[in-house]
Scaffold this active site. Structure first.
Site, PDB file in Angstrom:
ATOM      1  CG  ASP A  27      -0.224   4.894   1.964  1.00  0.00           C
ATOM      2  OD1 ASP A  27      -0.107   5.509   0.894  1.00  0.00           O
ATOM      3  OD2 ASP A  27      -1.258   4.277   2.279  1.00  0.00           O
TER       4      ASP A  27
ATOM      5  CE1 TYR B 144      -9.168   3.955   2.415  1.00  0.00           C
ATOM      6  CE2 TYR B 144      -7.872   1.949   2.609  1.00  0.00           C
ATOM      7  CZ  TYR B 144      -9.013   2.602   2.194  1.00  0.00           C
ATOM      8  OH  TYR B 144      -9.996   1.898   1.559  1.00  0.00           O
TER       9      TYR B 144
ATOM     10  CE  LYS C 291      -7.409   5.822  -3.372  1.00  0.00           C
ATOM     11  NZ  LYS C 291      -7.795   4.442  -3.372  1.00  0.00           N
TER      12      LYS C 291
ATOM     13  NE  ARG D 199       0.474 -18.492  -7.835  1.00  0.00           N
ATOM     14  CZ  ARG D 199       1.445 -19.293  -7.414  1.00  0.00           C
ATOM     15  NH1 ARG D 199       2.419 -18.815  -6.655  1.00  0.00           N
ATOM     16  NH2 ARG D 199       1.467 -20.562  -7.740  1.00  0.00           N
TER      17      ARG D 199
HETATM   18  C1  PLP Z   1      -3.807   6.571   1.494  1.00  0.00           C
HETATM   19  C2  PLP Z   1      -4.379   5.250   1.004  1.00  0.00           C
HETATM   20  N1  PLP Z   1      -3.645   4.140   1.133  1.00  0.00           N
HETATM   21  C3  PLP Z   1      -4.134   2.945   0.717  1.00  0.00           C
HETATM   22  C4  PLP Z   1      -5.396   2.817   0.171  1.00  0.00           C
HETATM   23  C5  PLP Z   1      -5.904   1.459  -0.243  1.00  0.00           C
HETATM   24  O1  PLP Z   1      -5.794   1.293  -1.620  1.00  0.00           O
HETATM   25  P1  PLP Z   1      -6.745   0.367  -2.513  1.00  0.00           P
HETATM   26  O2  PLP Z   1      -8.127   0.897  -2.414  1.00  0.00           O
HETATM   27  O3  PLP Z   1      -6.139   0.463  -3.877  1.00  0.00           O
HETATM   28  O4  PLP Z   1      -6.671  -1.028  -1.962  1.00  0.00           O
HETATM   29  C6  PLP Z   1      -6.175   3.957   0.014  1.00  0.00           C
HETATM   30  C7  PLP Z   1      -7.527   3.851  -0.580  1.00  0.00           C
HETATM   31  O5  PLP Z   1      -8.310   4.770  -0.574  1.00  0.00           O
HETATM   32  C8  PLP Z   1      -5.665   5.211   0.451  1.00  0.00           C
HETATM   33  O6  PLP Z   1      -6.381   6.346   0.332  1.00  0.00           O
END
Ligand code: PLP
Length: 405
Positions: free
Chosen positions: A194, A111, A219, A58
């Site tokens: 992000d 998102y 992704k 962890r």
């Molecule tokens: C731009 C973006 N940030 C964060 C996330 C969240 O990621 P996760 O699905 O790996 O938790 C996504 C998911 O589609 C995303 O498209």
């Protein structure tokens, strides 16, 4: 991405880093265990050349540490923390750097999951939120913040650029200026970005003054639609805070996730470059199609648009994510999506196979109707994540599906 940070002699000479599927690690002596914990719990500073030894998965694990060291190279960050999802990376950052009464300023749209956390969870712990949109300049954003009754508690600017799913772009350097201009005398205002849409290849937010860069590693970094993971990168001081909260929330990635991501990193650059080359072709095909009203793609920003200069400054490529408005509405969009054969009708992005989805009713379904409208997430908007397939096959599939609309 193949050898950095890994010493075969520590693993029976194995060429590849094994999966360290272990919850705990043997100390060579009680004194060593004590020293490791003193550092892990911040009881004393690390001595020069002293490393944090392996304690418990962890807190640390070789598959995570080597992966984190490799991810640092792309963004030239001091340190990285890998999480079991992009959402755990995002929520840990927001929880660590915001406290009750603070103001979080964020770009719109973000998102859907991030939007939910910002608007449905943060208010429960007394954090105030304020959104701004791409296209607003420094003066307009500052005026917006100053009008807020919580302006003196501005703690963070959170940005998603390009925005999912509209590909709107925001100037990170300008956000840094706003943060520095409006900060209280002593308090630092954090800028977090992000960078999921651009993977670690096409945009480097730390270079433009961001404090933290966040990824859904599900992704491009994972890239094969077979793992959920996240990552945060930044300087040593901030990452110590992120990693400490990760230790106590217990949302670190496991060794198997770490190993999968290391395997993915070996092909990250060639995958992403192929995806981008394909996306450029797909975007140009869509642009000229009579059933397509408009295409949102960084590679199609008109030279006379103010965004063009920003694109040239901040991005190292137009990427492989695009969205387009089909002529008509939901019915036409669904007919298109249902007719695709090669491209999979699925959410997520950045993987080897091309994916298509309808943001309004899928990834962004949780957003309020008027927000969706204001941000251009309309009935006719379709999002495409372009994969590594043969470009002409992708275009053939799109053309065929458009024919059926
Ligand atoms: C731009 C973006 N940030 C964060 C996330 C969240 O990621 P996760 O699905 O790996 O938790 C996504 C998911 O589609 C995303 O498209």
């Amino acid at each position: 991405m193949m050898s950095y940070g890994y010493k075969p002699e520590l693993s029976e000479g194995a060429v590849k880093c094994p999966i360290f599927q272990t919850s705990t690690f043997v100390f060579q002596s009680a004194e060593e265990g004590k020293a490791f914990f003193e550092i892990a719990y911040g009881k004393r500073a690390q001595l020069p050349n002293e490393e944090l030894g392996l304690i418990y998965s962890r807190i640390n694990n070789p598959d995570l540490e080597i992966l984190e060291n490799r991810l640092c190279l792309w963004d030239q960050a001091d340190d990285c923390a890998v999480f079991e999802s992009g959402m755990s990376a995002i929520s840990t950052v927001l929880l660590e750097f915001l406290k009750p009464g603070d103001l979080l300023v964020h770009s719109n749209p973000v998102y859907g999951g991030t939007d939910h956390f910002i608007h449905h969870f943060l208010p429960k712990i007394g954090v105030h939120t304020l959104g701004f949109q791409a296209g607003e300049d420094q003066e307009a954003i500052e005026a917006r913040i100053q009008e807020s009754p919580y302006a003196d508690r501005l703690a963070m600017i959170y940005v998603e650029t390009p925005a999912n799913p509209t590909n709107d772009i925001i100037d990170i350097e300008c956000c840094r200026k706003i943060a520095d201009h409006l900060k209280d005398q002593n308090e630092h205002v954090y800028v977090a970005v992000d960078n999921t849409y651009m993977g670690p290849l096409w945009q480097h937010p730390l270079q433009w003054g961001a404090d933290l860069v966040i990824y859904s590693a599900t992704k491009y970094i994972g890239g094969h639609s077979d793992v959920i993971a996240g990552a945060v990168l930044g300087n040593k001081e901030l990452m110590t805070r992120v990693k400490t909260l990760r230790t106590f929330l217990g949302n670190m990635a496991g060794p198997w996730t770490g190993w999968l991501l290391m395997r993915s990193l070996e092909t990250l650059k060639i995958r992403m470059e192929q995806q981008q080359a394909n996306a450029i072709e797909v975007a140009h095909f869509l642009k000229d199609h009579p059933k397509v009203a408009s295409v949102h793609y960084l590679g199609l920003i008109p030279k006379e648009s103010p965004d063009f200069e920003l694109f040239q400054k901040q991005y190292e490529g137009p990427g492989a994510m695009l969205s387009f408005m089909i002529k008509g509405g939901e019915e036409e969009a669904f007919r298109f999506l249902n007719a695709l054969k090669l491209i999979k009708l699925a959410v997520s992005l950045g993987s080897t196979e091309s994916l298509a989805e309808h943001p309004k009713t899928m990834t962004h379904a949780g957003m309020e109707e008027e927000q969706l409208e204001a941000f251009g997430i309309s009935d006719s908007l379709i999002r495409l994540s372009v994969g590594v397939e043969y470009a002409q096959d992708i275009i053939y599939d799109i053309n065929n599906a458009l024919d059926q609309v």
